[in-house]
Design a protein around this motif. Structure first.
Motif, short mmCIF file in Angstrom:
data_model
loop_
_atom_site.label_atom_id
_atom_site.label_comp_id
_atom_site.label_asym_id
_atom_site.label_seq_id
_atom_site.Cartn_x
_atom_site.Cartn_y
_atom_site.Cartn_z
N THR A 91 -93.56 4.59 11.49
CA THR A 91 -92.90 5.50 10.76
C THR A 91 -93.92 6.30 9.83
OG1 THR A 91 -91.55 3.33 9.17
CG2 THR A 91 -92.10 5.23 8.32
N PHE A 92 -94.78 6.40 10.12
CA PHE A 92 -96.09 7.15 9.45
C PHE A 92 -96.15 8.94 10.19
CE2 PHE A 92 -98.51 3.92 6.81
CZ PHE A 92 -98.01 4.44 5.54
N GLN A 93 -95.69 7.65 11.59
CA GLN A 93 -96.18 8.94 12.95
C GLN A 93 -94.87 9.87 13.16
OE1 GLN A 93 -96.51 8.08 17.89
NE2 GLN A 93 -93.92 7.89 17.96
N SER A 94 -93.47 9.33 12.22
CA SER A 94 -92.54 10.43 12.31
C SER A 94 -92.76 11.14 11.55
CB SER A 94 -91.28 9.48 12.57
OG SER A 94 -91.27 8.62 13.56
N ILE A 95 -92.84 10.32 10.44
CA ILE A 95 -93.23 11.67 9.03
C ILE A 95 -94.14 12.28 8.70
CG2 ILE A 95 -94.58 11.27 6.38
CD1 ILE A 95 -92.66 8.59 6.15
N GLY A 96 -95.86 11.96 10.25
CA GLY A 96 -96.49 13.05 10.33
C GLY A 96 -95.61 14.74 11.24
N VAL A 116 -85.02 18.19 13.40
CA VAL A 116 -86.41 17.88 13.59
C VAL A 116 -86.31 16.76 12.38
CG1 VAL A 116 -88.57 18.18 12.41
CG2 VAL A 116 -87.49 20.14 13.38
N VAL A 117 -85.98 15.90 11.74
CA VAL A 117 -84.99 15.00 10.62
C VAL A 117 -84.95 14.15 11.60
CG1 VAL A 117 -84.27 13.98 8.72
CG2 VAL A 117 -85.01 16.03 8.51
N ALA A 118 -83.26 14.46 12.51
CA ALA A 118 -82.62 13.18 12.83
C ALA A 118 -83.51 12.92 14.18
CB ALA A 118 -81.15 14.17 13.53
N GLY A 119 -84.49 13.73 15.11
CA GLY A 119 -85.47 12.96 15.82
C GLY A 119 -86.29 12.54 15.30
N SER A 120 -87.29 12.84 14.50
CA SER A 120 -87.92 11.95 13.86
C SER A 120 -87.87 10.60 13.57
CB SER A 120 -89.20 12.74 13.25
OG SER A 120 -89.13 13.82 13.28
N VAL A 180 -84.70 9.28 4.78
CA VAL A 180 -85.00 10.65 3.09
C VAL A 180 -85.92 11.28 3.07
CG1 VAL A 180 -85.13 9.12 1.00
CG2 VAL A 180 -83.81 8.06 2.57
N ALA A 181 -87.53 11.13 3.32
CA ALA A 181 -88.50 11.30 3.20
C ALA A 181 -87.89 13.01 3.94
CB ALA A 181 -89.50 11.01 4.19
N GLY A 182 -87.89 12.77 5.44
CA GLY A 182 -87.21 14.26 5.85
C GLY A 182 -86.52 14.60 5.31
N GLY A 183 -84.56 14.03 5.02
CA GLY A 183 -84.03 14.85 3.86
C GLY A 183 -84.93 15.47 2.68
N LEU A 184 -85.69 14.66 2.24
CA LEU A 184 -86.27 15.56 0.72
C LEU A 184 -87.27 16.27 1.61
CD1 LEU A 184 -86.68 12.17 -1.65
CD2 LEU A 184 -85.20 13.78 -1.45
N LEU A 185 -87.89 16.49 2.40
CA LEU A 185 -88.57 17.27 2.99
C LEU A 185 -87.95 18.57 2.81
CD1 LEU A 185 -91.91 18.05 2.78
CD2 LEU A 185 -91.32 17.43 5.31
N TYR A 186 -87.36 18.50 4.21
CA TYR A 186 -86.25 19.47 4.40
C TYR A 186 -85.18 20.35 3.89
CZ TYR A 186 -89.25 19.51 8.81
OH TYR A 186 -90.05 19.62 9.39
N GLN A 187 -85.10 19.56 2.48
CA GLN A 187 -84.08 19.96 1.42
C GLN A 187 -82.40 20.04 1.54
OE1 GLN A 187 -84.73 23.93 -0.53
NE2 GLN A 187 -87.28 23.65 -1.21
#
Length: 307
Positions: A91-96, A116-120, A180-187
């Motif tokens: 998880t931390f790898q994908s968020i990084g 990027v979000v879907a692939g991560s 969820v983190a990627g959606g928030l990060l990339y709006q």
């Protein structure tokens, strides 16, 4: 008179002795008849027991679905402690990776941000279900652990599918947190994240089947580990990077990768106005690829267990 009494006494003695002798003969004969009857009865009972033992059928093989559930629960409880730290790493790898890509990918309604979000998110599935499962089956084959499963009266498909499902189950929390983190990060809009209910099991089944097949077909555990890591790297490079940025040969390699269609389905669901027809089509292809990968894993298990 005295002579008569002596003669009568001798007659009584002779009669008593003869009665005793005849009683002894009858007892011996009764004992002999009992012994012969007992021996015949024992022989008959032993023969009946032998025939019944020879005619008794073996225990029937367990059906696929009960065996699959048993293997799944056993693998889930066995690997729970060891796999949870690795799930945090995935998880931390994908968020990084998403944080690193944030500097080169625009936020908002862009195809690159969705990719990027879907692939991560799907990369978490690839790390656990493909990489770790390939290592697990490679070690089982090298250490003789497959012999234990081969002696159980369960179908080969139950062992392969149950283990793959257990490993894929560990990815659910990490995929949700990453998406969820990627959606928030990339709006990005988060209303379509319910598609994860289909993406995680389908992509997990496809990648777990591929990982199991790699681990079972590799002749040595080192090669199984190498194949698992190469597969995860392919899922990283061909899934996280937008398809528009890839050269043409890399796009050809992206098509047969099992995780591709899960990534495309999740990326389509992250649009402001998703095309649910295209999402359903990608999920259907992902299901077909997953079924083929699990069938390959079942065949590889039978091949490895019978060698």
């Amino acid at each position: 008179m005295a002579a008569g009494r002596r003669a009568a006494g001798r007659a009584r003695e002779c009669g008593g002795t003869g009665a005793a002798a005849s009683a002894g003969d009858e007892g011996a004969a009764f004992a002999g008849s009992e012994g012969s009857t007992g021996s015949q009865g024992n022989a008959g009972s032993e023969g009946n027991a032998g025939s019944s033992a020879a005619a008794e059928p073996l225990a029937p093989r367990v059906a696929l679905w009960p065996a699959l559930g048993t293997v799944y629960r056993a693998q889930l409880s066995r690997a729970r402690v060891a796999r949870i730290p690795l799930l945090f790493v995935a998880t931390f790898q994908s968020i990084g990776i998403m944080i690193l890509m944030r500097g080169v990918v625009d936020s908002g309604d862009g195809a690159e941000a969705r990719a990027v979000v879907a692939g991560s998110a799907v990369l978490v599935v690839a790390f656990v279900a493909l990489n770790l499962l390939a290592q697990h089956f490679g070690q089982l084959r090298a250490g003789g652990g497959l012999d234990h499963y081969a002696t159980l009266p369960v179908p080969a498909a139950a062992v392969a599918l149950g283990t793959a499902a257990a490993y894929a189950s560990f990815t659910v929390p990490g995929v949700v947190v990453t998406a969820v983190a990627g959606g928030l990060l990339y709006q990005l809009p988060l209303g379509g994240l319910w598609v994860l209910l289909a993406v995680v099991p389908l992509a997990g089944a496809a990648l777990a089947g591929l990982g199991a097949a790699l681990g079972l077909l590799a002749p040595r555990p080192e090669l199984a580990t190498l194949c698992g890591q190469l597969g995860m790297s392919a899922a990283l490079l061909l899934g996280v990077l937008p398809a528009e940025r890839l050269p043409e040969p890399a796009r050809w390699l992206r098509e047969p990768l099992p995780s591709t269609y899960g990534v495309d389905a999740l990326a389509g669901a992250l649009r402001p106005s998703p095309d649910w027809g295209a999402v359903a089509a990608n999920l259907a292809v992902c299901a077909a690829v997953g079924a083929a990968a699990l069938a390959l894993a079942t065949w590889a298990y039978r091949r490895a267990a019978l060698r």
